[in-house]
Motif scaffolding. Sequence first.
Motif, PDB file in Angstrom:
ATOM      1  N   GLY A  75      14.353 -63.355  -5.416  1.00  0.00           N
ATOM      2  CA  GLY A  75      13.909 -63.289  -6.812  1.00  0.00           C
ATOM      3  C   GLY A  75      14.796 -62.463  -7.728  1.00  0.00           C
ATOM      4  O   GLY A  75      14.414 -62.170  -8.864  1.00  0.00           O
ATOM      5  N   VAL A  76      15.986 -62.077  -7.261  1.00  0.00           N
ATOM      6  CA  VAL A  76      16.900 -61.318  -8.120  1.00  0.00           C
ATOM      7  C   VAL A  76      17.434 -62.250  -9.202  1.00  0.00           C
ATOM      8  O   VAL A  76      17.843 -63.379  -8.921  1.00  0.00           O
ATOM      9  CB  VAL A  76      18.053 -60.702  -7.293  1.00  0.00           C
ATOM     10  CG1 VAL A  76      19.065 -60.020  -8.196  1.00  0.00           C
ATOM     11  CG2 VAL A  76      17.495 -59.712  -6.281  1.00  0.00           C
ATOM     12  N   ARG A  77      17.416 -61.769 -10.446  1.00  0.00           N
ATOM     13  CA  ARG A  77      17.803 -62.605 -11.584  1.00  0.00           C
ATOM     14  C   ARG A  77      19.037 -62.041 -12.274  1.00  0.00           C
ATOM     15  O   ARG A  77      19.345 -60.848 -12.140  1.00  0.00           O
ATOM     16  CB  ARG A  77      16.650 -62.638 -12.594  1.00  0.00           C
ATOM     17  CG  ARG A  77      15.332 -63.097 -11.990  1.00  0.00           C
ATOM     18  CD  ARG A  77      14.322 -63.466 -13.055  1.00  0.00           C
ATOM     19  NE  ARG A  77      13.955 -62.359 -13.934  1.00  0.00           N
ATOM     20  CZ  ARG A  77      12.719 -61.822 -14.004  1.00  0.00           C
ATOM     21  NH1 ARG A  77      11.757 -62.291 -13.236  1.00  0.00           N
ATOM     22  NH2 ARG A  77      12.468 -60.838 -14.835  1.00  0.00           N
ATOM     23  N   VAL A  82      20.541 -54.064  -8.545  1.00  0.00           N
ATOM     24  CA  VAL A  82      20.232 -54.069  -7.110  1.00  0.00           C
ATOM     25  C   VAL A  82      20.839 -52.811  -6.490  1.00  0.00           C
ATOM     26  O   VAL A  82      22.039 -52.563  -6.628  1.00  0.00           O
ATOM     27  CB  VAL A  82      20.789 -55.332  -6.413  1.00  0.00           C
ATOM     28  CG1 VAL A  82      20.548 -55.273  -4.910  1.00  0.00           C
ATOM     29  CG2 VAL A  82      20.177 -56.600  -7.007  1.00  0.00           C
ATOM     30  N   LEU A  83      20.009 -52.011  -5.827  1.00  0.00           N
ATOM     31  CA  LEU A  83      20.510 -50.809  -5.146  1.00  0.00           C
ATOM     32  C   LEU A  83      21.261 -51.231  -3.889  1.00  0.00           C
ATOM     33  O   LEU A  83      20.787 -52.097  -3.134  1.00  0.00           O
ATOM     34  CB  LEU A  83      19.340 -49.888  -4.766  1.00  0.00           C
ATOM     35  CG  LEU A  83      18.761 -49.016  -5.885  1.00  0.00           C
ATOM     36  CD1 LEU A  83      18.050 -49.855  -6.928  1.00  0.00           C
ATOM     37  CD2 LEU A  83      17.819 -47.971  -5.313  1.00  0.00           C
ATOM     38  N   SER A 140      19.714 -48.226 -18.851  1.00  0.00           N
ATOM     39  CA  SER A 140      20.346 -49.535 -19.063  1.00  0.00           C
ATOM     40  C   SER A 140      19.337 -50.589 -19.510  1.00  0.00           C
ATOM     41  O   SER A 140      19.723 -51.681 -19.912  1.00  0.00           O
ATOM     42  CB  SER A 140      21.027 -50.005 -17.770  1.00  0.00           C
ATOM     43  OG  SER A 140      20.055 -50.307 -16.791  1.00  0.00           O
ATOM     44  N   ARG A 141      18.053 -50.270 -19.410  1.00  0.00           N
ATOM     45  CA  ARG A 141      16.952 -51.193 -19.723  1.00  0.00           C
ATOM     46  C   ARG A 141      16.976 -52.444 -18.842  1.00  0.00           C
ATOM     47  O   ARG A 141      16.398 -53.473 -19.168  1.00  0.00           O
ATOM     48  CB  ARG A 141      16.990 -51.629 -21.200  1.00  0.00           C
ATOM     49  CG  ARG A 141      16.861 -50.462 -22.136  1.00  0.00           C
ATOM     50  CD  ARG A 141      17.153 -50.846 -23.573  1.00  0.00           C
ATOM     51  NE  ARG A 141      16.513 -49.900 -24.460  1.00  0.00           N
ATOM     52  CZ  ARG A 141      15.286 -50.054 -24.968  1.00  0.00           C
ATOM     53  NH1 ARG A 141      14.593 -51.132 -24.706  1.00  0.00           N
ATOM     54  NH2 ARG A 141      14.765 -49.142 -25.745  1.00  0.00           N
ATOM     55  N   ARG A 142      17.656 -52.357 -17.732  1.00  0.00           N
ATOM     56  CA  ARG A 142      17.702 -53.506 -16.820  1.00  0.00           C
ATOM     57  C   ARG A 142      16.561 -53.421 -15.817  1.00  0.00           C
ATOM     58  O   ARG A 142      16.194 -52.331 -15.382  1.00  0.00           O
ATOM     59  CB  ARG A 142      19.021 -53.520 -16.040  1.00  0.00           C
ATOM     60  CG  ARG A 142      20.243 -53.938 -16.856  1.00  0.00           C
ATOM     61  CD  ARG A 142      21.471 -53.610 -16.029  1.00  0.00           C
ATOM     62  NE  ARG A 142      22.731 -53.987 -16.660  1.00  0.00           N
ATOM     63  CZ  ARG A 142      23.438 -55.065 -16.303  1.00  0.00           C
ATOM     64  NH1 ARG A 142      23.004 -55.894 -15.369  1.00  0.00           N
ATOM     65  NH2 ARG A 142      24.589 -55.322 -16.877  1.00  0.00           N
ATOM     66  N   ARG A 143      16.059 -54.589 -15.419  1.00  0.00           N
ATOM     67  CA  ARG A 143      15.032 -54.655 -14.395  1.00  0.00           C
ATOM     68  C   ARG A 143      15.661 -54.340 -13.029  1.00  0.00           C
ATOM     69  O   ARG A 143      16.796 -54.750 -12.761  1.00  0.00           O
ATOM     70  CB  ARG A 143      14.462 -56.087 -14.357  1.00  0.00           C
ATOM     71  CG  ARG A 143      13.238 -56.273 -13.483  1.00  0.00           C
ATOM     72  CD  ARG A 143      12.783 -57.722 -13.527  1.00  0.00           C
ATOM     73  NE  ARG A 143      13.513 -58.530 -12.563  1.00  0.00           N
ATOM     74  CZ  ARG A 143      12.965 -59.106 -11.471  1.00  0.00           C
ATOM     75  NH1 ARG A 143      11.681 -58.994 -11.233  1.00  0.00           N
ATOM     76  NH2 ARG A 143      13.709 -59.823 -10.648  1.00  0.00           N
ATOM     77  N   VAL A 144      14.939 -53.617 -12.185  1.00  0.00           N
ATOM     78  CA  VAL A 144      15.421 -53.408 -10.814  1.00  0.00           C
ATOM     79  C   VAL A 144      14.897 -54.577  -9.981  1.00  0.00           C
ATOM     80  O   VAL A 144      13.686 -54.806  -9.910  1.00  0.00           O
ATOM     81  CB  VAL A 144      14.930 -52.061 -10.240  1.00  0.00           C
ATOM     82  CG1 VAL A 144      15.485 -51.851  -8.839  1.00  0.00           C
ATOM     83  CG2 VAL A 144      15.339 -50.910 -11.156  1.00  0.00           C
ATOM     84  N   GLY A 145      15.812 -55.343  -9.369  1.00  0.00           N
ATOM     85  CA  GLY A 145      15.412 -56.580  -8.698  1.00  0.00           C
ATOM     86  C   GLY A 145      15.200 -56.469  -7.201  1.00  0.00           C
ATOM     87  O   GLY A 145      14.395 -57.199  -6.633  1.00  0.00           O
ATOM     88  N   GLU A 168       6.272 -49.153  -2.513  1.00  0.00           N
ATOM     89  CA  GLU A 168       5.678 -48.417  -3.648  1.00  0.00           C
ATOM     90  C   GLU A 168       6.127 -48.999  -4.987  1.00  0.00           C
ATOM     91  O   GLU A 168       5.336 -49.120  -5.921  1.00  0.00           O
ATOM     92  CB  GLU A 168       6.062 -46.928  -3.557  1.00  0.00           C
ATOM     93  CG  GLU A 168       5.524 -46.111  -4.733  1.00  0.00           C
ATOM     94  CD  GLU A 168       5.932 -44.638  -4.680  1.00  0.00           C
ATOM     95  OE1 GLU A 168       6.395 -44.162  -3.626  1.00  0.00           O
ATOM     96  OE2 GLU A 168       5.785 -43.979  -5.724  1.00  0.00           O
ATOM     97  N   PHE A 169       7.402 -49.376  -5.081  1.00  0.00           N
ATOM     98  CA  PHE A 169       7.928 -49.852  -6.365  1.00  0.00           C
ATOM     99  C   PHE A 169       7.992 -51.379  -6.453  1.00  0.00           C
ATOM    100  O   PHE A 169       8.534 -51.927  -7.411  1.00  0.00           O
ATOM    101  CB  PHE A 169       9.295 -49.220  -6.630  1.00  0.00           C
ATOM    102  CG  PHE A 169       9.217 -47.715  -6.779  1.00  0.00           C
ATOM    103  CD1 PHE A 169       8.704 -47.151  -7.935  1.00  0.00           C
ATOM    104  CD2 PHE A 169       9.603 -46.878  -5.745  1.00  0.00           C
ATOM    105  CE1 PHE A 169       8.594 -45.768  -8.074  1.00  0.00           C
ATOM    106  CE2 PHE A 169       9.508 -45.494  -5.878  1.00  0.00           C
ATOM    107  CZ  PHE A 169       9.000 -44.938  -7.039  1.00  0.00           C
ATOM    108  N   GLY A 170       7.432 -52.037  -5.449  1.00  0.00           N
ATOM    109  CA  GLY A 170       7.343 -53.498  -5.488  1.00  0.00           C
ATOM    110  C   GLY A 170       8.686 -54.201  -5.422  1.00  0.00           C
ATOM    111  O   GLY A 170       8.886 -55.238  -6.060  1.00  0.00           O
ATOM    112  N   LEU A 171       9.618 -53.636  -4.632  1.00  0.00           N
ATOM    113  CA  LEU A 171      10.966 -54.227  -4.553  1.00  0.00           C
ATOM    114  C   LEU A 171      11.184 -54.897  -3.196  1.00  0.00           C
ATOM    115  O   LEU A 171      10.867 -54.308  -2.162  1.00  0.00           O
ATOM    116  CB  LEU A 171      12.019 -53.131  -4.734  1.00  0.00           C
ATOM    117  CG  LEU A 171      11.951 -52.357  -6.046  1.00  0.00           C
ATOM    118  CD1 LEU A 171      12.919 -51.178  -6.006  1.00  0.00           C
ATOM    119  CD2 LEU A 171      12.271 -53.275  -7.227  1.00  0.00           C
ATOM    120  N   PRO A 172      11.732 -56.109  -3.181  1.00  0.00           N
ATOM    121  CA  PRO A 172      12.077 -56.718  -1.896  1.00  0.00           C
ATOM    122  C   PRO A 172      13.304 -56.032  -1.292  1.00  0.00           C
ATOM    123  O   PRO A 172      14.154 -55.513  -2.019  1.00  0.00           O
ATOM    124  CB  PRO A 172      12.415 -58.167  -2.267  1.00  0.00           C
ATOM    125  CG  PRO A 172      12.820 -58.124  -3.698  1.00  0.00           C
ATOM    126  CD  PRO A 172      12.081 -56.972  -4.330  1.00  0.00           C
TER     127      PRO A 172
END
Length: 390
Positions: A75-77, A82-83, A140-145, A168-172
């Motif tokens: 679901g990364v857009r 992405v860390l 950066s106002r970017r979403r963390v994917g 916790e942060f809802g990240l895959p």
Amino acid sequence: MTNADFRPFVPLAVPEIRGQEWAYVKECLDTGWVSSVGSFVDRFEGEFAAAVDSPHSVAMASGTAALHVALIVAGVRPGDLVLVPTLTFIASINAISYVGAAPVLIDAEPEHWQMDPARVEEFLRRECERRNGEFVHRDSRRRVGAIMTVDLLGHPCDYSRIRPLADEFGLPIVEDATESLGAQSERRPVGIAGDVACFSFNGNKMITTGGGGMLVTAREDWARRARHLSTQAKADPVEYVHDEIGFNYRLTNIQAAIGCAQLEQLDAFVGAKRAIAHRYDEALRDLPGVTPQATAEGVLSASWLYSVRVDERIFGMSAREVMADLGHQRIQSRPLFQPAHLGEVYSGAIRVGGSVAEQLWDEGLSLPCSVGLLPADQQRVIDALWALQA
Ligand SMILES: *Cc1c(COP(=O)(O)O)cnc(C)c1O
């Protein structure tokens, strides 16, 4: 003046082809099933899934292709962050760029050299916030994917700390397990810690198909989409109609045939790698200034690429001087990856720390550890290191 050394060359890591590879490839050629459909592809996928204890697997043209598709199915857009560890092979980070996302480069921890969970936590807690139902980086106002973990050099990351943060942060978690086939963490094989994981069968990886990769996941819908994307997103088996932008990322039957033969030898290969690592550990333990990559509690490393740190102040020589000297003795060694934040392409990326990765780049050295490394050749490497220090 240096005398020419006529002893055999000891390479860093070369493939071991000693099983049914020839027989299986011949079967492909004899039957004409050479391309991206065939019984070996199905068999390789099935046997690989069993080997890493994952419900679904999709063969890919390379580990990099698998990472690219994994990020999409996770679901990364475009525009996302992405860390990812800054100390990794560039392919991990490039895959993030392929989807139009940007990396957040996370420093390594000094003991096992993996992505530092404390740095992951620091970034997510201090620099990000929930905004309109999305988790966003404030500056950066970017979403963390997603979080892309990399199980570096055969050693899994610390999922006991990264998994709770991801939840916790809802990240895959997209797991780059390309270097760690055969490793275990808490008695479970690598590749299932992530929501989706990727493996590579490049020439120097634990098993090889010449070139190739595998995506594994417990999510049936993600596996189906990955297969669809990797085969040009065909919407009909006969008509040339396509419902999204797909890729030609399938593994060929010839490659899968080699893969099936290599997989039959996986346990033997991993056993050989671990034995080599054990011998180095024993032989180098008392060598001042040389420190092997440590193995964490609860981890069974695949010992894919045996690597040490060379502390110049104690050893009396830098890692690169050691590399040059071993080279004169026809022994190949290699530094670790340049941290991405020091490279030309990603020097402007967001990063969290980086000095540990820089020190590992400076001091790290991988030593010869082919599955077929002869004990006498390994002894030559060990003796050479001791002689340098003397
Ligand atoms: C080898 C490797 C890859 C890429 O695999 P290919 O099959 O060569 O595309 C990705 N990430 C890491 C960390 C690797 O070592």
